[in-house]
Design an enzyme around this catalytic site. Sequence first.
Site, mmCIF file in Angstrom:
data_model
loop_
_atom_site.group_PDB
_atom_site.id
_atom_site.type_symbol
_atom_site.label_atom_id
_atom_site.label_comp_id
_atom_site.label_asym_id
_atom_site.label_seq_id
_atom_site.Cartn_x
_atom_site.Cartn_y
_atom_site.Cartn_z
ATOM 1 N N LYS A 244 -52.067 47.471 -63.554
ATOM 2 C CA LYS A 244 -53.396 47.905 -63.082
ATOM 3 C C LYS A 244 -54.474 47.322 -64.000
ATOM 4 O O LYS A 244 -55.508 46.845 -63.544
ATOM 5 C CB LYS A 244 -53.512 49.434 -63.115
ATOM 6 C CG LYS A 244 -52.533 50.166 -62.255
ATOM 7 C CD LYS A 244 -53.112 50.453 -60.893
ATOM 8 C CE LYS A 244 -52.129 51.203 -60.016
ATOM 9 N NZ LYS A 244 -50.751 50.729 -60.004
ATOM 10 N N ARG A 353 -69.621 75.804 -79.954
ATOM 11 C CA ARG A 353 -69.337 75.706 -81.397
ATOM 12 C C ARG A 353 -69.006 74.269 -81.794
ATOM 13 O O ARG A 353 -69.202 73.872 -82.932
ATOM 14 C CB ARG A 353 -68.181 76.672 -81.749
ATOM 15 C CG ARG A 353 -67.912 76.731 -83.235
ATOM 16 C CD ARG A 353 -67.097 77.938 -83.643
ATOM 17 N NE ARG A 353 -66.889 77.930 -85.074
ATOM 18 C CZ ARG A 353 -65.746 77.611 -85.666
ATOM 19 N NH1 ARG A 353 -64.671 77.340 -84.932
ATOM 20 N NH2 ARG A 353 -65.660 77.586 -86.979
ATOM 21 N N ARG A 354 -68.496 73.509 -80.842
ATOM 22 C CA ARG A 354 -68.200 72.101 -81.148
ATOM 23 C C ARG A 354 -69.456 71.231 -81.090
ATOM 24 O O ARG A 354 -69.389 70.033 -81.271
ATOM 25 C CB ARG A 354 -67.139 71.551 -80.181
ATOM 26 C CG ARG A 354 -65.820 72.294 -80.188
ATOM 27 C CD ARG A 354 -64.703 71.477 -79.532
ATOM 28 N NE ARG A 354 -65.039 70.984 -78.228
ATOM 29 C CZ ARG A 354 -64.870 71.668 -77.083
ATOM 30 N NH1 ARG A 354 -64.342 72.882 -77.124
ATOM 31 N NH2 ARG A 354 -65.208 71.134 -75.926
ATOM 32 N N VAL A 362 -69.718 80.411 -71.381
ATOM 33 C CA VAL A 362 -70.023 80.997 -72.690
ATOM 34 C C VAL A 362 -68.743 81.666 -73.182
ATOM 35 O O VAL A 362 -68.205 82.548 -72.501
ATOM 36 C CB VAL A 362 -71.166 82.029 -72.567
ATOM 37 C CG1 VAL A 362 -71.515 82.596 -73.936
ATOM 38 C CG2 VAL A 362 -72.386 81.385 -71.925
ATOM 39 N N ASN A 446 -56.342 71.443 -79.492
ATOM 40 C CA ASN A 446 -55.381 72.546 -79.645
ATOM 41 C C ASN A 446 -53.952 72.073 -79.413
ATOM 42 O O ASN A 446 -53.038 72.414 -80.159
ATOM 43 C CB ASN A 446 -55.697 73.675 -78.663
ATOM 44 C CG ASN A 446 -56.925 74.458 -79.064
ATOM 45 O OD1 ASN A 446 -57.482 74.246 -80.142
ATOM 46 N ND2 ASN A 446 -57.376 75.348 -78.201
HETATM 47 N N1 DCT Z 1 -58.425 76.149 -74.119
HETATM 48 C C1 DCT Z 1 -57.165 75.624 -74.335
HETATM 49 N N2 DCT Z 1 -56.434 75.142 -73.284
HETATM 50 C C2 DCT Z 1 -56.946 75.173 -72.031
HETATM 51 C C3 DCT Z 1 -58.222 75.704 -71.802
HETATM 52 C C4 DCT Z 1 -58.939 76.194 -72.876
HETATM 53 O O1 DCT Z 1 -56.695 75.586 -75.479
HETATM 54 N N3 DCT Z 1 -56.216 74.700 -71.033
HETATM 55 C C5 DCT Z 1 -59.197 76.619 -75.268
HETATM 56 C C6 DCT Z 1 -59.941 75.473 -75.900
HETATM 57 C C7 DCT Z 1 -61.354 75.659 -75.516
HETATM 58 C C8 DCT Z 1 -61.465 77.139 -75.277
HETATM 59 O O2 DCT Z 1 -60.176 77.568 -74.881
HETATM 60 C C9 DCT Z 1 -62.506 77.469 -74.233
HETATM 61 O O3 DCT Z 1 -62.139 76.868 -72.991
HETATM 62 P P1 DCT Z 1 -63.212 76.342 -71.965
HETATM 63 O O4 DCT Z 1 -64.396 77.227 -71.970
HETATM 64 O O5 DCT Z 1 -62.515 76.125 -70.680
HETATM 65 O O6 DCT Z 1 -63.563 74.895 -72.516
HETATM 66 P P2 DCT Z 1 -64.748 74.368 -73.418
HETATM 67 O O7 DCT Z 1 -64.153 73.437 -74.395
HETATM 68 O O8 DCT Z 1 -65.553 75.493 -73.962
HETATM 69 O O9 DCT Z 1 -65.624 73.495 -72.407
HETATM 70 P P3 DCT Z 1 -66.735 73.973 -71.373
HETATM 71 O O10 DCT Z 1 -68.030 73.499 -71.915
HETATM 72 O O11 DCT Z 1 -66.395 73.283 -70.102
HETATM 73 O O12 DCT Z 1 -66.659 75.461 -71.259
#
Ligand code: DCT
Length: 509
Positions: A244, A353-354, A362, A446
């Site tokens: 690809k 937080r990142r 939230v 994670n």
């Molecule tokens: N998390 C994880 N595995 C997943 C989903 C989430 O380890 N399959 C963890 C890492 C981020 C945290 O939970 C919060 O998840 P989200 O709110 O879905 O993601 P985010 O990184 O905060 O991104 P977004 O801005 O889309 O909320």
Amino acid sequence: MDPHKRPLLQNKSRIFENCYIYILPVALGKKRMSLFQTQITNGGGICVSKLSATKCNVTHIVLEDSVVKDSERCVRLLSSINVDTNTAVKIVGTQWISKCLKECVCLDTKEFELSVEKITDKVNTKSNSKPLNEDRDPGTVKNDVADFATCTVEDSPPKKLKPAVSEEDVCLQSSSKPRENSECNHLVIAELQKLANAFRSTGDQWRAYGYEKAISAIKAYGSEITSYEEAVSIPGVGSKIAAKVSEFLASGHLRKVDEICGSERSQVVELFTKVWGVGPATAQSWFQQGFRTLEDLKANPNLTKQQKIGLKHFDDIQDRMPRQEVEQIAAVVETAALSIEPKLNVELCGSYRRGRTTCGDVDILITKQDNIHTDILPCLLQQLKESGFVTDDLVNIEVSRNQKKYLGICRLPGENQKHRRLDIFVVPESEYATALMHYTGSALFNRSIRLVAAHKGMSLSEHCLLAGVVREGKEMLNDGYIVPTPTEKSIFGLLGIEYRPPEEREHRL
Ligand code: DCT
Ligand code: MG
């Protein structure tokens, strides 16, 4: 201790006496390989390290279970190491060793065996068929060879491979490290990502994973890919994906993208999976039943409560919110929480937080000191609902050991405010750091740091860091023991890796 998890065999029994066992390293990993070797030796068996010179003495050839179950792959591997199929060698999966250890007895191999006759037949009928790497999952053959090359150094010198880019390596690097990838690699990645998304939304998780793995590898590769040969030489990029890349280099285009992503089916299924609570299987079946638009879905009588809420607030939920709005939402939750119990610690995590400039939802972590006995979450939600701030429940208080989780929808007071996704996690003080790290993410970070922990004989979760863990595949054979982790920094330290502040954990596929 969990009665299903037994301690390691400690020289008590000689269950592998008279067994001369060769373990094929493919797909095993060095840690598991050495664990099996230790167990066999402790059980009075002999681990044969060099098959070619001693195979006449070998009584068992052990292969990773997934390899034994994939008979085609088995055939290829065994024929590539010239297994003499006329001997009485038992070819078994790693389950055999695990079960023997669990039962403390040398079990009959029948249940775990791949019969030599079957293999001979297959080798004979297949020997003139397709070349090795045709029709394979991306990277599998190459990984077989790579694993094999690194582990059978006595027979052949190890191949010089480019540094492998594995998911485990992700957390070892800062996500903000500037990428050296060329513009062209970015374009290729964008096209491959379209395919990965399409496969994921149609439920073809395995193929999606293959593409995502290749995308990660190309992202980390660093220099511009200029040919098929160069693409296929990157660990994680199999022959099909390399083809690809080559097609894109030649034409600036991928026919597969038009074919798969352009179809009505794929566009509709992708749209439906964006509705909260809808997975690929449901989306596909709705397409099958004739639903095509979100309006159509509103007339679907089989929607779950969550899906109805997801549909009702579809546009608002899809929209990412600015950081300032996240802060305002968190302030409402914090004020309510502190009015119930002033000593709680309330902290924003997730993408906020990142340091991301916009957030999909939230994520709020509430840490409760041990001397607080109030059940915080129900009281908090009652308050937030009474004030009209929380408007809908998606998952109404889920308990996982001593953590509690709530997923719902909220809206700030005032004109023209949008509905936003709100997640609240309540955890005990002792689990603060591991929970903070988990709910900060990213999800890929994670996964990566959990792999690092697993390879060091530990296990990391949102609850705690366990040490002294012994695994067979993904299964933990013992409970391990909790190592105190007062801070996020302490987790990095215990794992022996460099600390990464949240802004450097923004790894994404
Ligand atoms: N998390 C994880 N595995 C997943 C989903 C989430 O380890 N399959 C963890 C890492 C981020 C945290 O939970 C919060 O998840 P989200 O709110 O879905 O993601 P985010 O990184 O905060 O991104 P977004 O801005 O889309 O909320
Ligand atoms: Mg989030």
